[in-house]
Write a protein that holds these residues in place. Structure first.
Motif, PDB file in Angstrom:
ATOM      1  N   LEU A   1      22.684  18.108 -29.112  1.00 16.65           N
ATOM      2  CA  LEU A   1      23.064  16.913 -28.360  1.00 16.65           C
ATOM      3  C   LEU A   1      23.274  15.697 -29.256  1.00 16.65           C
ATOM      4  O   LEU A   1      23.823  14.687 -28.820  1.00 16.65           O
ATOM      5  N   GLY A   2      22.820  15.790 -30.517  1.00 14.94           N
ATOM      6  CA  GLY A   2      23.037  14.687 -31.445  1.00 14.94           C
ATOM      7  C   GLY A   2      22.060  13.542 -31.296  1.00 14.94           C
ATOM      8  O   GLY A   2      22.385  12.402 -31.630  1.00 14.94           O
ATOM      9  N   THR A   3      20.837  13.822 -30.809  1.00 13.46           N
ATOM     10  CA  THR A   3      19.861  12.751 -30.611  1.00 13.46           C
ATOM     11  C   THR A   3      18.886  12.606 -31.775  1.00 13.46           C
ATOM     12  O   THR A   3      18.044  11.710 -31.762  1.00 13.46           O
ATOM     13  N   LEU A   4      18.975  13.476 -32.781  1.00  7.88           N
ATOM     14  CA  LEU A   4      18.098  13.368 -33.947  1.00  7.88           C
ATOM     15  C   LEU A   4      18.574  12.244 -34.866  1.00  7.88           C
ATOM     16  O   LEU A   4      19.766  11.920 -34.908  1.00  7.88           O
ATOM     17  N   SER A   5      17.637  11.672 -35.612  1.00  2.00           N
ATOM     18  CA  SER A   5      18.016  10.688 -36.621  1.00  2.00           C
ATOM     19  C   SER A   5      18.718  11.408 -37.772  1.00  2.00           C
ATOM     20  O   SER A   5      18.670  12.637 -37.878  1.00  2.00           O
ATOM     21  N   ALA A   6      19.350  10.636 -38.650  1.00  2.00           N
ATOM     22  CA  ALA A   6      20.066  11.236 -39.777  1.00  2.00           C
ATOM     23  C   ALA A   6      19.116  12.048 -40.655  1.00  2.00           C
ATOM     24  O   ALA A   6      19.448  13.151 -41.105  1.00  2.00           O
ATOM     25  N   ALA A   7      17.912  11.503 -40.891  1.00  2.00           N
ATOM     26  CA  ALA A   7      16.942  12.210 -41.734  1.00  2.00           C
ATOM     27  C   ALA A   7      16.464  13.490 -41.060  1.00  2.00           C
ATOM     28  O   ALA A   7      16.339  14.542 -41.702  1.00  2.00           O
ATOM     29  N   GLU A   8      16.188  13.414 -39.751  1.00  5.10           N
ATOM     30  CA  GLU A   8      15.730  14.597 -39.019  1.00  5.10           C
ATOM     31  C   GLU A   8      16.821  15.663 -38.975  1.00  5.10           C
ATOM     32  O   GLU A   8      16.543  16.860 -39.087  1.00  5.10           O
ATOM     33  N   ARG A   9      18.056  15.217 -38.804  1.00  6.42           N
ATOM     34  CA  ARG A   9      19.173  16.163 -38.749  1.00  6.42           C
ATOM     35  C   ARG A   9      19.338  16.887 -40.086  1.00  6.42           C
ATOM     36  O   ARG A   9      19.527  18.100 -40.130  1.00  6.42           O
ATOM     37  N   LYS A  10      19.239  16.144 -41.177  1.00 10.86           N
ATOM     38  CA  LYS A  10      19.374  16.748 -42.498  1.00 10.86           C
ATOM     39  C   LYS A  10      18.255  17.753 -42.749  1.00 10.86           C
ATOM     40  O   LYS A  10      18.483  18.849 -43.277  1.00 10.86           O
ATOM     41  N   GLN A  11      17.032  17.387 -42.328  1.00 12.79           N
ATOM     42  CA  GLN A  11      15.891  18.282 -42.506  1.00 12.79           C
ATOM     43  C   GLN A  11      16.070  19.562 -41.693  1.00 12.79           C
ATOM     44  O   GLN A  11      15.775  20.665 -42.164  1.00 12.79           O
ATOM     45  N   LEU A  12      16.575  19.422 -40.469  1.00  8.84           N
ATOM     46  CA  LEU A  12      16.777  20.604 -39.632  1.00  8.84           C
ATOM     47  C   LEU A  12      17.865  21.503 -40.209  1.00  8.84           C
ATOM     48  O   LEU A  12      17.748  22.732 -40.183  1.00  8.84           O
ATOM     49  N   GLU A  13      18.930  20.912 -40.735  1.00  6.71           N
ATOM     50  CA  GLU A  13      20.015  21.721 -41.299  1.00  6.71           C
ATOM     51  C   GLU A  13      19.545  22.512 -42.515  1.00  6.71           C
ATOM     52  O   GLU A  13      20.006  23.635 -42.752  1.00  6.71           O
ATOM     53  N   LEU A  14      18.618  21.946 -43.280  1.00  7.02           N
ATOM     54  CA  LEU A  14      18.030  22.695 -44.389  1.00  7.02           C
ATOM     55  C   LEU A  14      17.187  23.854 -43.862  1.00  7.02           C
ATOM     56  O   LEU A  14      17.221  24.965 -44.396  1.00  7.02           O
ATOM     57  N   ARG A  15      16.459  23.596 -42.793  1.00 10.11           N
ATOM     58  CA  ARG A  15      15.610  24.632 -42.188  1.00 10.11           C
ATOM     59  C   ARG A  15      16.453  25.744 -41.568  1.00 10.11           C
ATOM     60  O   ARG A  15      16.054  26.911 -41.562  1.00 10.11           O
ATOM     61  N   LEU A  16      17.632  25.381 -41.061  1.00 15.40           N
ATOM     62  CA  LEU A  16      18.500  26.362 -40.409  1.00 15.40           C
ATOM     63  C   LEU A  16      18.903  27.502 -41.341  1.00 15.40           C
ATOM     64  O   LEU A  16      19.162  28.615 -40.889  1.00 15.40           O
ATOM     65  N   ARG A  17      18.969  27.225 -42.633  1.00 20.59           N
ATOM     66  CA  ARG A  17      19.436  28.236 -43.587  1.00 20.59           C
ATOM     67  C   ARG A  17      18.560  29.485 -43.590  1.00 20.59           C
ATOM     68  O   ARG A  17      19.063  30.591 -43.826  1.00 20.59           O
ATOM     69  N   GLY A  18      17.257  29.312 -43.321  1.00 19.25           N
ATOM     70  CA  GLY A  18      16.374  30.470 -43.393  1.00 19.25           C
ATOM     71  C   GLY A  18      15.593  30.765 -42.135  1.00 19.25           C
ATOM     72  O   GLY A  18      14.805  31.709 -42.103  1.00 19.25           O
ATOM     73  N   ASP A  19      15.777  29.962 -41.079  1.00 18.19           N
ATOM     74  CA  ASP A  19      15.019  30.142 -39.838  1.00 18.19           C
ATOM     75  C   ASP A  19      15.916  30.810 -38.798  1.00 18.19           C
ATOM     76  O   ASP A  19      16.729  30.160 -38.143  1.00 18.19           O
ATOM     77  N   VAL A  20      15.762  32.114 -38.647  1.00 17.98           N
ATOM     78  CA  VAL A  20      16.628  32.876 -37.744  1.00 17.98           C
ATOM     79  C   VAL A  20      16.407  32.469 -36.290  1.00 17.98           C
ATOM     80  O   VAL A  20      17.360  32.357 -35.508  1.00 17.98           O
ATOM     81  N   ALA A  21      15.157  32.233 -35.903  1.00 18.68           N
ATOM     82  CA  ALA A  21      14.865  31.836 -34.522  1.00 18.68           C
ATOM     83  C   ALA A  21      15.543  30.512 -34.187  1.00 18.68           C
ATOM     84  O   ALA A  21      16.109  30.339 -33.097  1.00 18.68           O
ATOM     85  N   LEU A  22      15.512  29.574 -35.126  1.00 20.03           N
ATOM     86  CA  LEU A  22      16.167  28.283 -34.907  1.00 20.03           C
ATOM     87  C   LEU A  22      17.680  28.450 -34.846  1.00 20.03           C
ATOM     88  O   LEU A  22      18.357  27.799 -34.046  1.00 20.03           O
TER      89      LEU A  22
END
Length: 234
Positions: A20-41
């Motif tokens: 939905l795009g409600t995360l802050s820029a820092a939170e979004r960047k952190q999540l995108e890094l996590r996405l690389r290895g988190d299959v459930a996410l």
């Protein structure tokens, strides 16, 4: 794995905020890094994208004016403090812009709150955000976990004149006329059955009108529309 991601509320909620795009820029960047290895996410994000994609059909594609970007650039050049008294503020300081953003955010949050906890189903689900025609502010939410019943939920306080009532209506695109789903108490949820009507379908119209006590005497809407919206399949 999709069921696992859905069973973890924290992952599913985080994925919803990301899509939905409600995360802050820092939170979004952190999540995108996590996405690389988190299959459930990854699966949770894919679920949200799949469910929200039909909403893009609600917005008509429009070609921006050739004068738009030069105006934006000129506005950005005016970031320094205003020095001339009475000078019109740039567009990003105008209250109407942020009022519009607030309306869109409220609608998105209402949709997010409903979708977070809807159980998986093989049938499509439908959501309708009913907005006031003039202000475009969300007032009610219609949702359906199947095509035979809808639930109407208030999103904000609604004032109804003492000599009027709210009446709930729906109309499919190929129906000759709208059908009443009952009277609505301001601020109170309502369940309405559709078992005697054709199955609920995308783009189906829902609205609330002001009618005389007891409801419309003609069986059709006669009073002003208070809230209106169309169904979106998720």
């Amino acid at each position: 794995m999709r069921e696992k991601s859905r069973s973890d509320p924290a992952i599913y909620a985080l994925a919803g905020e990301y899509v939905l795009g409600t995360l802050s820029a820092a939170e979004r960047k952190q999540l995108e890094l996590r996405l690389r290895g988190d299959v459930a996410l990854q699966h949770a994000v894919a679920q949200w994208e799949e469910r929200l994609h039909p909403l893009t059909a609600l917005a008509e594609s429009r070609e921006p004016s050739a004068r738009l970007w030069p105006r934006v650039e000129r506005s950005l050049d005016a970031l320094e403090p205003l020095q001339l008294a009475g000078r019109r503020p740039p567009w990003w300081r105008r209250p109407l812009l942020w009022q519009g953003v607030s309306v869109a955010s409220l609608a998105a949050c209402a949709l997010l709150a409903v979708l977070l906890w809807l159980p998986p189903s093989a049938e499509p689900r439908y959501v309708v955000v009913l907005v006031a025609p003039e202000q475009q502010t969300p007032g009610w939410l219609v949702r359906a976990s199947d095509t035979s019943e809808v639930q109407l939920t208030p999103l904000a306080a609604v004032t109804v004149p003492a000599d009027r009532v709210l009446q709930f209506w729906t109309k499919g695109e190929d129906w000759p006329k709208p059908v009443s789903l009952g009277l609505v108490e301001p601020g109170q949820p309502l369940r309405a059955t559709l078992d005697k009507l054709p199955p609920l379908a995308p783009n189906q119209l829902f609205e609330l009108t002001l009618e005389q006590p007891g409801g419309s005497p003609t069986g059709l809407p006669t009073g002003p529309i208070q809230f209106i919206g169309r169904a979106v399949a998720l």
